[in-house]
Design a protein around this motif. Structure first.
Motif, PDB file in Angstrom:
ATOM      1  N   VAL A   1      -3.719   8.039   1.957  1.00 17.10           N
ATOM      2  CA  VAL A   1      -4.848   7.038   2.152  1.00 17.10           C
ATOM      3  C   VAL A   1      -4.299   5.736   1.911  1.00 17.10           C
ATOM      4  N   ALA A   2      -3.353   5.660   0.795  1.00 15.37           N
ATOM      5  CA  ALA A   2      -2.816   4.125   0.541  1.00 15.37           C
ATOM      6  C   ALA A   2      -2.153   3.526   1.781  1.00 15.37           C
ATOM      7  N   GLN A   3      -1.227   4.386   2.377  1.00 12.66           N
ATOM      8  CA  GLN A   3      -0.590   4.091   3.736  1.00 12.66           C
ATOM      9  C   GLN A   3      -1.366   3.670   4.700  1.00 12.66           C
ATOM     10  N   GLU A   4      -2.337   4.475   4.991  1.00 10.83           N
ATOM     11  CA  GLU A   4      -3.452   3.990   6.170  1.00 10.83           C
ATOM     12  C   GLU A   4      -4.031   2.835   5.746  1.00 10.83           C
ATOM     13  N   ALA A   5      -4.552   2.497   4.550  1.00  6.86           N
ATOM     14  CA  ALA A   5      -5.172   1.346   4.267  1.00  6.86           C
ATOM     15  C   ALA A   5      -4.018   0.153   4.326  1.00  6.86           C
ATOM     16  N   LEU A   6      -2.564   0.366   3.852  1.00  8.32           N
ATOM     17  CA  LEU A   6      -1.731  -0.694   4.334  1.00  8.32           C
ATOM     18  C   LEU A   6      -1.662  -1.187   5.724  1.00  8.32           C
ATOM     19  N   ARG A   7      -1.566  -0.022   6.516  1.00  2.52           N
ATOM     20  CA  ARG A   7      -1.630  -0.161   8.107  1.00  2.52           C
ATOM     21  C   ARG A   7      -2.565  -1.038   8.747  1.00  2.52           C
ATOM     22  N   GLN A   8      -3.943  -0.569   8.191  1.00  4.84           N
ATOM     23  CA  GLN A   8      -5.001  -1.279   8.763  1.00  4.84           C
ATOM     24  C   GLN A   8      -4.807  -2.863   8.182  1.00  4.84           C
ATOM     25  N   ILE A   9      -4.378  -3.116   6.944  1.00  4.49           N
ATOM     26  CA  ILE A   9      -4.417  -4.591   6.606  1.00  4.49           C
ATOM     27  C   ILE A   9      -3.313  -5.185   7.158  1.00  4.49           C
ATOM     28  N   GLU A  10      -2.105  -4.451   7.746  1.00  3.95           N
ATOM     29  CA  GLU A  10      -1.142  -5.252   8.315  1.00  3.95           C
ATOM     30  C   GLU A  10      -1.555  -5.577   9.668  1.00  3.95           C
ATOM     31  N   SER A  11      -2.652  -4.584  10.064  1.00  2.14           N
ATOM     32  CA  SER A  11      -2.899  -4.882  11.518  1.00  2.14           C
ATOM     33  C   SER A  11      -3.637  -6.153  11.888  1.00  2.14           C
ATOM     34  N   VAL A  12      -4.282  -6.800  10.847  1.00  2.00           N
ATOM     35  CA  VAL A  12      -4.865  -8.239  10.854  1.00  2.00           C
ATOM     36  C   VAL A  12      -3.813  -9.199  11.283  1.00  2.00           C
TER      37      VAL A  12
ATOM     38  N   VAL B   1      -8.183   5.881  -8.311  1.00  2.00           N
ATOM     39  CA  VAL B   1      -8.447   4.181  -8.136  1.00  2.00           C
ATOM     40  C   VAL B   1      -7.462   3.349  -7.622  1.00  2.00           C
ATOM     41  N   MET B   2      -7.294   2.590  -6.374  1.00  2.00           N
ATOM     42  CA  MET B   2      -6.260   1.887  -5.752  1.00  2.00           C
ATOM     43  C   MET B   2      -6.516   0.566  -5.757  1.00  2.00           C
ATOM     44  N   PHE B   3      -5.820  -0.223  -6.347  1.00  2.00           N
ATOM     45  CA  PHE B   3      -5.799  -1.708  -6.850  1.00  2.00           C
ATOM     46  C   PHE B   3      -5.064  -2.317  -5.806  1.00  2.00           C
ATOM     47  N   ILE B   4      -5.750  -3.055  -4.706  1.00  2.00           N
ATOM     48  CA  ILE B   4      -5.254  -3.763  -3.649  1.00  2.00           C
ATOM     49  C   ILE B   4      -5.205  -5.300  -3.629  1.00  2.00           C
ATOM     50  N   ASP B   5      -4.073  -5.737  -3.427  1.00  2.00           N
ATOM     51  CA  ASP B   5      -4.191  -7.417  -3.553  1.00  2.00           C
ATOM     52  C   ASP B   5      -3.219  -8.006  -2.455  1.00  2.00           C
TER      53      ASP B   5
ATOM     54  N   ALA C   1      -2.710 -17.147  14.445  1.00  2.00           N
ATOM     55  CA  ALA C   1      -1.877 -15.794  14.125  1.00  2.00           C
ATOM     56  C   ALA C   1      -1.690 -15.858  12.535  1.00  2.00           C
ATOM     57  N   VAL C   2      -1.794 -14.916  11.835  1.00  2.00           N
ATOM     58  CA  VAL C   2      -1.762 -14.557  10.518  1.00  2.00           C
ATOM     59  C   VAL C   2      -0.763 -13.432  10.272  1.00  2.00           C
ATOM     60  N   LYS C   3      -0.272 -13.136   9.225  1.00  2.00           N
ATOM     61  CA  LYS C   3       0.612 -12.340   8.684  1.00  2.00           C
ATOM     62  C   LYS C   3       0.169 -11.613   7.348  1.00  2.00           C
ATOM     63  N   ILE C   4      -0.412 -10.883   6.940  1.00  2.00           N
ATOM     64  CA  ILE C   4      -0.625 -10.445   5.661  1.00  2.00           C
ATOM     65  C   ILE C   4      -0.314  -8.991   5.657  1.00  2.00           C
ATOM     66  N   SER C   5      -0.175  -8.769   4.177  1.00  2.00           N
ATOM     67  CA  SER C   5       0.355  -7.193   3.679  1.00  2.00           C
ATOM     68  C   SER C   5      -0.611  -6.934   2.398  1.00  2.00           C
ATOM     69  N   ALA C   6      -0.041  -6.087   1.870  1.00  2.00           N
ATOM     70  CA  ALA C   6      -0.765  -5.749   0.411  1.00  2.00           C
ATOM     71  C   ALA C   6       0.230  -4.943  -0.471  1.00  2.00           C
ATOM     72  N   SER C   7      -0.074  -5.265  -1.760  1.00  2.00           N
ATOM     73  CA  SER C   7       0.436  -4.597  -2.900  1.00  2.00           C
ATOM     74  C   SER C   7      -0.679  -3.804  -3.558  1.00  2.00           C
ATOM     75  N   ILE C   8      -0.084  -2.330  -3.557  1.00  2.00           N
ATOM     76  CA  ILE C   8      -1.132  -1.419  -3.914  1.00  2.00           C
ATOM     77  C   ILE C   8      -0.925  -0.636  -5.152  1.00  2.00           C
ATOM     78  N   GLY C   9      -1.770  -0.659  -6.197  1.00  2.00           N
ATOM     79  CA  GLY C   9      -1.491   0.060  -7.382  1.00  2.00           C
ATOM     80  C   GLY C   9      -2.371   1.190  -7.601  1.00  2.00           C
ATOM     81  N   ILE C  10      -1.731   2.114  -7.888  1.00  2.00           N
ATOM     82  CA  ILE C  10      -2.582   3.671  -8.060  1.00  2.00           C
ATOM     83  C   ILE C  10      -2.737   4.328  -9.310  1.00  2.00           C
TER      84      ILE C  10
END
Length: 522
Positions: free
Chosen positions: A419-430, A354-358, A437-446
């Motif tokens: 998987v978590a790194q790929e999800a993080l890259r996809q989120i940061e690509s927004v 389970v990966m919790f993404i905020d 223009a927006v700048k977002i990232s994510a904190s992921i707990g596994i």
């Protein structure tokens, strides 16, 4: 004298004409239309009852709606029976009213019985889930031998659950006796289990007994309702009216013959009568066209309403399990999927991750560009992240800017990191939404759990561990990944344990580290 003769001739002509027009074509069309409407209302009534039986209707209003229209249509038929020359239409109409009254009483009994059955069917799955949770909780604290006893009880309850679902679809007497026998055996063995398990077992037994009893009663009522002879009586009534129409038509033909013979020396009267007859037939044709047009309009409206209701039903079913904004799996459905994944993990010895993404920086998007821009960011994330997941993996939205990735049959810690790194890259690509223009990232707990250890975990516990790990990622500076200290993974060289095959499971497919990396690559 001439005036009296003309008056007499006019009276005879009027009498013949009135006899020729009694219960004319317009009344006949009116009666046939009422009979057809009665058949349609009776058929719709049966359909609504079956829909209530299967749960498609959420209340019993559609069951009673046709009754008012049916009573109004019966009044039309009663009025028509006043002109019948024989007693057959009146007798068949009396039979129809008696059959409808009996059917209405059966429907009222069905409504009360079905309400009890539906209540048990609604709470039965919850009672099953609570029972299984209690089994898992108790098994975790008992010695292995007693725990195996509880797991055997769980297996027997699974069989009872499958049998009661089959019985609800097809209430066969043999199946009902088998379920009752199983319940009696479980009740006799109740003292062998912990008290709390026995209490849950008693609740399950009460629901099952209610379903067995009410389903048999309801089946009998449905047989009585669907077997009501209303359709046959309507056919008989229609035949009786057809005979009446033939008799009246024959009488009308005789009267017209007398009229034409009598009008041989009344040419002017005959011309006037012919003119009126032509107008009468024109009125009939006009009325027929109106009836056809009204019927076509009614069918069109019924089709449009049916399509609208089907679309609404599909939408409600989608909203029950998916998030309205992003279309992702919602929190309630995620918990169901996670609970099932833990059960499969216990049988197969696989790993559930389970990966919790905020999202980091999401509040700044809302504060700067408004909630519309924030919604667009959430939709972008919901589109990009799943494109890098396997088809069997799940991305869910818990609410706000919180997401969860559920992985089944994961292999190693390194695979989860990819998987978590790929999800993080996809989120940061927004980086842009609605021209801003927006700048977002994510904190992921596994968090993760493997095999039988997962049996002691609930879906909430595993999700909480991932949530705590996510807060550690937040505290570490955001935009990073953290594992819960209890996360379980195999080493790269550790082989997968053999799956415990069951009749209900498909053969599980092991995902090795190389396959995991290939399926999660961009």
């Amino acid at each position: 004298m001439l005036g009296a003769l003309l008056l007499l001739l006019g009276g005879i002509l009027a009498l013949l004409y009135m006899r020729a027009q009694t219960f004319g074509q317009l009344n006949q069309e009116h009666v046939l239309l009422a009979l057809r409407e009665m058949r349609e209302l009776d058929a719709q009534w049966d359909v609504n009852i079956l829909k209530s039986h299967t749960g498609l209707n959420h209340d019993y209003d559609p069951v009673t709606t046709p009754l008012r229209h049916m009573r109004e249509t019966i009044k039309v038929l009663e009025e028509a029976c006043r002109f019948s020359k024989t007693s057959a239409p009146r007798q068949e109409l009396a039979n129809l009213k008696a059959a409808l009254e009996k059917k209405e009483k059966l429907v009222e009994r069905f409504k009360s019985q079905h309400a009890i059955l539906r209540n048990s069917l609604i709470y039965f799955p919850s009672a099953i889930d609570e029972f299984k949770i209690e089994i898992d909780n108790q098994a975790a604290t008992l010695p292995a031998l007693k725990a195996q006893l509880l797991y055997a009880l769980d297996t027997r309850i699974n069989g009872v659950q499958a049998d009661i679902l089959r019985f609800n679809l097809h209430p066969e007497a043999a199946l009902g006796e088998r379920i009752s026998t199983q319940l009696l055996q479980l009740e006799q063995q109740r003292a062998m289990y912990p008290e709390s398990v026995g209490e849950h077992l008693a609740q399950l037994s009460a629901h099952v007994q209610a379903i067995l009893r009410q389903r048999v009663i309801e089946a009998g009522l449905l047989n009585g309702i669907t077997g009501a002879p209303t359709s046959a009586i309507l056919n008989n009534l229609s035949d009786a009216f057809v005979i009446e129409f033939d008799l009246m038509a024959q009488q009308r033909q005789k009267d017209r013959l007398y009229l034409f013979l009598y009008s041989g020396f009344l040419l002017m009267v005959l011309m006037l009568l012919a003119s009126r007859l032509i107008k009468s037939y024109q009125m009939v044709a006009q009325m027929n066209r109106r009836l056809v047009s009204a019927n076509e309009l009614l069918e069109q409206r019924v089709a449009e309403r049916t399509a609208e209701l089907e679309a609404q039903s599909a939408r409600l079913a989608e909203l029950a399990t998916h998030d309205a904004l992003t279309g992702l799996v919602n929190c309630a459905h995620l918990m169901t999927l996670l609970a099932r994944a833990l059960l499969r993990s216990e049988r197969r010895g696989s790993i559930v991750v389970v990966m919790f993404i905020d999202l980091d920086g999401f509040k700044a998007v809302n504060d700067t560009w408004g909630h519309h821009a924030g919604d667009l960011v959430l939709k972008e994330v919901a589109q990009k992240v799943p494109s890098k997941l396997r088809a069997e993996d799940t991305l869910a939205r818990l609410g706000g800017d919180e997401f969860v990735i559920l992985l089944e049959d994961a292999s190693t810690r390194e695979g989860a990191i990819r998987v978590a790194q790929e999800a993080l890259r996809q989120i940061e690509s927004v980086t842009e939404v609605a021209g801003h223009a927006v700048k977002i990232s994510a904190s992921i707990g596994i968090s993760s759990v493997q095999g039988r250890i997962g049996a002691s975990y609930s879906a909430d516990a595993l999700l909480d561990e991932a949530d705590h790990a996510m807060y550690q990622a937040k505290q570490a500076g955001k935009g990073c990944i953290r594992f819960n200290q209890n996360a379980q993974f195999r080493t790269p060289l550790e082989p997968l344990p053999p799956p415990a095959a069951t009749e209900e499971d498909e053969a599980p497919v092991s995902i090795q580290e190389g396959e995991d990396e290939a399926e999660h690559s961009a």
